[in-house]
Design a protein around this motif. Structure first.
Motif, short mmCIF file in Angstrom:
data_model
loop_
_atom_site.label_atom_id
_atom_site.label_comp_id
_atom_site.label_asym_id
_atom_site.label_seq_id
_atom_site.Cartn_x
_atom_site.Cartn_y
_atom_site.Cartn_z
N TRP A 1 0.83 -1.21 0.00
CA TRP A 1 0.00 0.00 0.00
C TRP A 1 0.87 1.25 0.00
O TRP A 1 0.62 2.19 -0.76
N GLN A 2 1.88 1.29 0.86
CA GLN A 2 2.75 2.46 0.95
C GLN A 2 3.53 2.69 -0.35
O GLN A 2 3.70 3.82 -0.79
N VAL A 3 3.98 1.60 -0.96
CA VAL A 3 4.71 1.73 -2.23
C VAL A 3 3.78 2.22 -3.33
O VAL A 3 4.10 3.16 -4.07
N ALA A 4 2.60 1.61 -3.44
CA ALA A 4 1.66 1.97 -4.51
C ALA A 4 1.10 3.38 -4.33
O ALA A 4 0.88 4.10 -5.32
N ALA A 5 0.88 3.80 -3.08
CA ALA A 5 0.26 5.10 -2.80
C ALA A 5 1.27 6.21 -2.59
O ALA A 5 0.89 7.32 -2.24
N HIS A 6 2.56 5.94 -2.79
CA HIS A 6 3.62 6.92 -2.54
C HIS A 6 3.51 7.48 -1.13
O HIS A 6 3.61 8.70 -0.91
N GLY A 7 3.30 6.59 -0.16
CA GLY A 7 3.14 6.99 1.22
C GLY A 7 4.45 7.38 1.89
O GLY A 7 5.53 7.26 1.29
N PRO A 8 4.37 7.84 3.14
CA PRO A 8 5.58 8.27 3.85
C PRO A 8 6.59 7.14 4.05
O PRO A 8 7.79 7.38 4.08
N LEU A 9 6.12 5.91 4.18
CA LEU A 9 7.05 4.79 4.33
C LEU A 9 7.88 4.59 3.06
O LEU A 9 9.06 4.24 3.13
N TRP B 1 14.85 -1.51 -4.02
CA TRP B 1 14.69 -0.71 -2.81
C TRP B 1 14.53 -1.67 -1.63
O TRP B 1 14.13 -2.82 -1.81
N PRO B 2 14.80 -1.21 -0.40
CA PRO B 2 14.65 -2.10 0.77
C PRO B 2 13.26 -2.70 0.93
O PRO B 2 13.12 -3.89 1.24
N THR C 1 8.86 7.02 1.11
CA THR C 1 9.87 8.08 1.13
C THR C 1 11.05 7.68 2.00
O THR C 1 12.22 7.83 1.60
N VAL C 2 10.76 7.14 3.19
CA VAL C 2 11.82 6.67 4.08
C VAL C 2 12.59 5.53 3.41
O VAL C 2 13.83 5.46 3.48
N ASP C 3 11.86 4.64 2.77
CA ASP C 3 12.46 3.50 2.09
C ASP C 3 13.46 3.95 1.01
O ASP C 3 14.57 3.42 0.90
N GLU C 4 13.08 4.95 0.23
CA GLU C 4 13.96 5.39 -0.85
C GLU C 4 15.18 6.12 -0.31
O GLU C 4 16.28 5.98 -0.87
N ARG C 5 15.02 6.85 0.77
CA ARG C 5 16.19 7.49 1.39
C ARG C 5 17.16 6.43 1.92
O ARG C 5 18.37 6.53 1.74
#
Length: 199
Positions: A12-20, A169-170, A22-26
């Motif tokens: 859900w977070q990946v598909a919805a561009h959620g805050p998780l 990505w992680p 963003t943290v994941d990509e950093r």
């Protein structure tokens, strides 16, 4: 259920561009830029290739059949479940990759999509995990703990190698672990039930 819930959260977070995400990509960019040597990371990432992982599972299947076939009437459910779990990996991962269509990290595969969940991480998790499930009953004492520890460390190394080499990505890796944890749980249940005498 917990693994499926974590997988659903990641997806859900990946598909919805959620805050998780963003943290994941950093975190992914930080790991990719880390001083871990590229050849070592590439070596561990390659352990998620089917050309490496499937022969390992094949040897474990052969050992399990050889050792349990002579002592158990119902020797086949565990090996069959392991083989079916391995066959289920592409059947589950490929549609999810197409559905979520996540872009990859900057690196050798930049510009491509379909990175969540990681096929290499899933292959490694199921192949090495199912091999351990089949071999554990054949081992005693500390060897069992060593095998479990080795499989966990191996999968962590594969995941770290995939992220360090900017192949994933992680969360791609974590999502695969959660999805494949359910497959391994099913293999374990089938193996244990096959040991029980028929009612």
């Amino acid at each position: 259920m917990a693994l499926l819930a974590v997988f659903a959260l990641c997806a859900w977070q990946v598909a919805a561009h959620g805050p998780l995400r963003t943290v994941d990509e950093r975190l992914g960019l930080a790991i990719a830029g880390s001083p871990v040597p590229s050849p070592a990371a590439e070596f561990f990432a390659d352990l998620g290739n089917t050309a490496v992982a499937l022969p390992v599972l094949g040897v474990a299947l052969a050992c399990a059949v050889w050792r349990t076939g002579a002592t158990l009437r119902r020797w086949w459910p565990g090996p069959l479940a392991a083989a079916l779990a391995m066959a289920a990996v592409p059947a589950l991962v490929a549609p999810l990759k197409a559905l979520i269509d996540r872009p990859g990290p900057p690196g050798p595969l930049a510009g491509e999509t379909g990175f969540f969940p990681s096929g290499h991480a899933a292959t490694a998790a199921v192949a090495y995990g199912a091999a351990a499930v089949l071999l554990l009953p054949l081992l005693r004492g500390r060897l069992r703990g060593w095998l479990i520890g080795a499989v966990v460390l191996l999968n962590v190394a594969v995941g770290a190698g995939l992220v360090r080499r900017a192949y994933h990505w992680p969360l791609d890796v974590v999502g695969s672990w959660c999805l494949c944890g359910c497959l391994l749980w099913a293999v374990l249940r089938v193996r244990d039930r096959s040991k029980k005498p028929p009612a």
